[in-house]
Design a protein around this motif. Structure first.
Motif, mmCIF file in Angstrom:
data_model
loop_
_atom_site.group_PDB
_atom_site.id
_atom_site.type_symbol
_atom_site.label_atom_id
_atom_site.label_comp_id
_atom_site.label_asym_id
_atom_site.label_seq_id
_atom_site.Cartn_x
_atom_site.Cartn_y
_atom_site.Cartn_z
ATOM 1 N N ASP A 60 0.850 -1.188 0.000
ATOM 2 C CA ASP A 60 0.000 0.000 0.000
ATOM 3 C C ASP A 60 0.889 1.243 0.000
ATOM 4 N N LYS A 62 1.562 3.387 2.221
ATOM 5 C CA LYS A 62 2.365 3.569 3.439
ATOM 6 C C LYS A 62 3.694 2.828 3.354
ATOM 7 N N HIS A 63 3.793 1.858 2.462
ATOM 8 C CA HIS A 63 5.020 1.074 2.312
ATOM 9 C C HIS A 63 5.977 1.677 1.285
ATOM 10 N N TRP A 99 -5.865 5.222 1.766
ATOM 11 C CA TRP A 99 -4.835 5.217 2.805
ATOM 12 C C TRP A 99 -5.186 4.178 3.866
ATOM 13 N N ARG A 143 4.670 13.839 0.533
ATOM 14 C CA ARG A 143 5.055 13.047 1.704
ATOM 15 C C ARG A 143 6.384 12.328 1.446
#
Length: 150
Positions: A60, A62-63, A99, A143
């Motif tokens: 995802d 976040k990885h 997310w 980010r």
């Protein structure tokens, strides 16, 4: 790129891995080139609703890390080009990622939706930009760039 760390057995369990490698007979790839595939979302939020997916398993967004900026840029560029060629309107589009933990599939995928102005109430909530559950590609890129500075 992010390391999937999946065995062949685990990769076979991932629906999007199977789709991305033409192992899912119920799905049809609309685009396949340079490790990226595109297919239609099964619950489209608008006339054009595509998923742009790396063939490599990445769990995802976040990885992802700073080294994955090029991958995200590539997903966006391919998605925008595909949308434009298919008659979609970039000016009235929404590109982004669910997310975690608000993702139903644990395989990185970019939603490309157009016209965004035609989305119904529920779709507008589900794909609300930069909410707790859905982030734009620009937000994710910022980010990743900020992680570089740390």
């Amino acid at each position: 790129m992010a390391d999937s760390g999946l065995s062949d057995t685990e990769r076979h369990k991932c629906l999007f891995c199977r789709i991305a490698h033409n192992q899912e007979p119920s799905s049809r790839l609309l685009y396949e080139k340079d490790g990226i595939v595109i297919f239609k979302d099964i619950r489209p939020a608008a006339a054009h609703h595509y998923l742009v997916v790396p063939q490599e398993h990445i769990k995802d967004p976040k990885h992802l890390g700073p080294k994955d900026i090029d991958l995200v840029n590539k997903l966006v560029a391919v998605g925008e080009e595909f949308l434009t060629q298919g008659g979609g309107d970039i000016a009235d589009s929404r590109l982004g990622f669910h997310w975690p933990p608000f993702n139903s599939i644990s395989h990185l995928h970019l939603h490309v939706i157009s016209p965004a102005s035609s989305m119904g109430f529920m779709a507008s909530l589900i794909f609300r930009p930069n909410s707790l559950w859905f982030v734009t590609a620009d937000w994710l890129l910022n980010r990743l760039k900020n992680m570089k500075r740390i």
